[in-house]
Design an enzyme around this catalytic site. Sequence first.
Site, PDB file in Angstrom:
ATOM      1  N   ASP A 170       0.685  -1.219  -0.100  1.00  0.00           N
ATOM      2  CA  ASP A 170       0.099   0.019   0.037  1.00  0.00           C
ATOM      3  C   ASP A 170       1.073   1.197  -0.034  1.00  0.00           C
ATOM      4  OD1 ASP A 170      -1.987   2.158   0.528  1.00  0.00           O
ATOM      5  OD2 ASP A 170      -3.074   0.874   1.776  1.00  0.00           O
ATOM      6  N   HIS A 201      -2.834  -0.082  -2.538  1.00  0.00           N
ATOM      7  CA  HIS A 201      -4.172   0.291  -2.011  1.00  0.00           C
ATOM      8  C   HIS A 201      -5.301   0.136  -3.261  1.00  0.00           C
ATOM      9  CE1 HIS A 201      -5.611   3.280   0.573  1.00  0.00           C
ATOM     10  NE2 HIS A 201      -6.495   3.891  -0.374  1.00  0.00           N
TER      11      HIS A 201
END
Length: 232
Positions: A170, A201
Site C-alpha cells: 500500500d 491500495h
Amino acid sequence: MSATNTTIPTLDGEATVPAYVARPDADSSRAIIVIPEIFGVNAGIVQKCDDWAAQGYLAIAPDLFWRFAPGVDLNPDVEAELNEALRLLGQYDVDDGVKDIEAAIRWLHGQGAAKVGCVGYCLGGKLAYMAAARTDIDVSVGYYGVMIDQMLHESHAIAKPLMLHIPTADHFVSPEAQAKMHEGLDPHPKVTLYDYEGLDHGFAATDGDRRDDVAAELADSRTRAFLAENLA
C-alpha cells in the site's frame, strides 16, 4: 431490492446527511454502513450497497464530504479526479465522520435494524476503525485504512469485533505503519488482521485499474463471513 437517495438527520438534529440507501426485498433486522473512499458515493460504492442489499442487508452509504462538497462522485482512475479527491481529504475532519456514522447507526435502528455493522474503504477504512473504538456498532471491517497506526492509543476502547484488510504494498500505508498496526492490534482479542502480499491500495475496488480479482474475492469472502457471524 430497491434503492434511493435520501437524507438522514445529524446527531444534533440541526442538519441532514445525504446518503444512498439500498433495501433488501424482505424486511431485515441486519444493516450495513458502507463507508466510502475519498471519491464519494460513486458507482463503485453504490454497487457495494446494492450487493449487500441483495444478500439481505439494509445498506447505506453516507456522503462523507457533505459539509463542504456535497454530491462528490469521482473516478480514482482519472488523475485529475484523484487529485481533487486528495484535495477534499485535506479539508475533511474525521471526528465529524464518526458523528455521521453514529447518526447512520441511529437512523438504521429507527428503520428496524437490530444489529448494525460497517465496511469502509481507504478513508472509510480508518473511519471503520474509529467507529469500532468510539461507537456501539456491532461489527466493523476496514479495507486499506489509512493512518490507523497513528490511532492505536484508542484500541483499548474496541469492544466489538473488528477486521482489517492490509495490502502489504500500500503506497499510502508504509511498511513501518503496517508493522505498528500488527504490533498494536495482533494481541487484541477483538481484532483480526489479514495481509495481502504485494498488493496496493484499492485492490478490492468494485472495478477499475486498482482491482485485483483474486485478492478482492478472498477479502470479500472473509468480510461476508465475519459480518454474517457477528450480525446474526
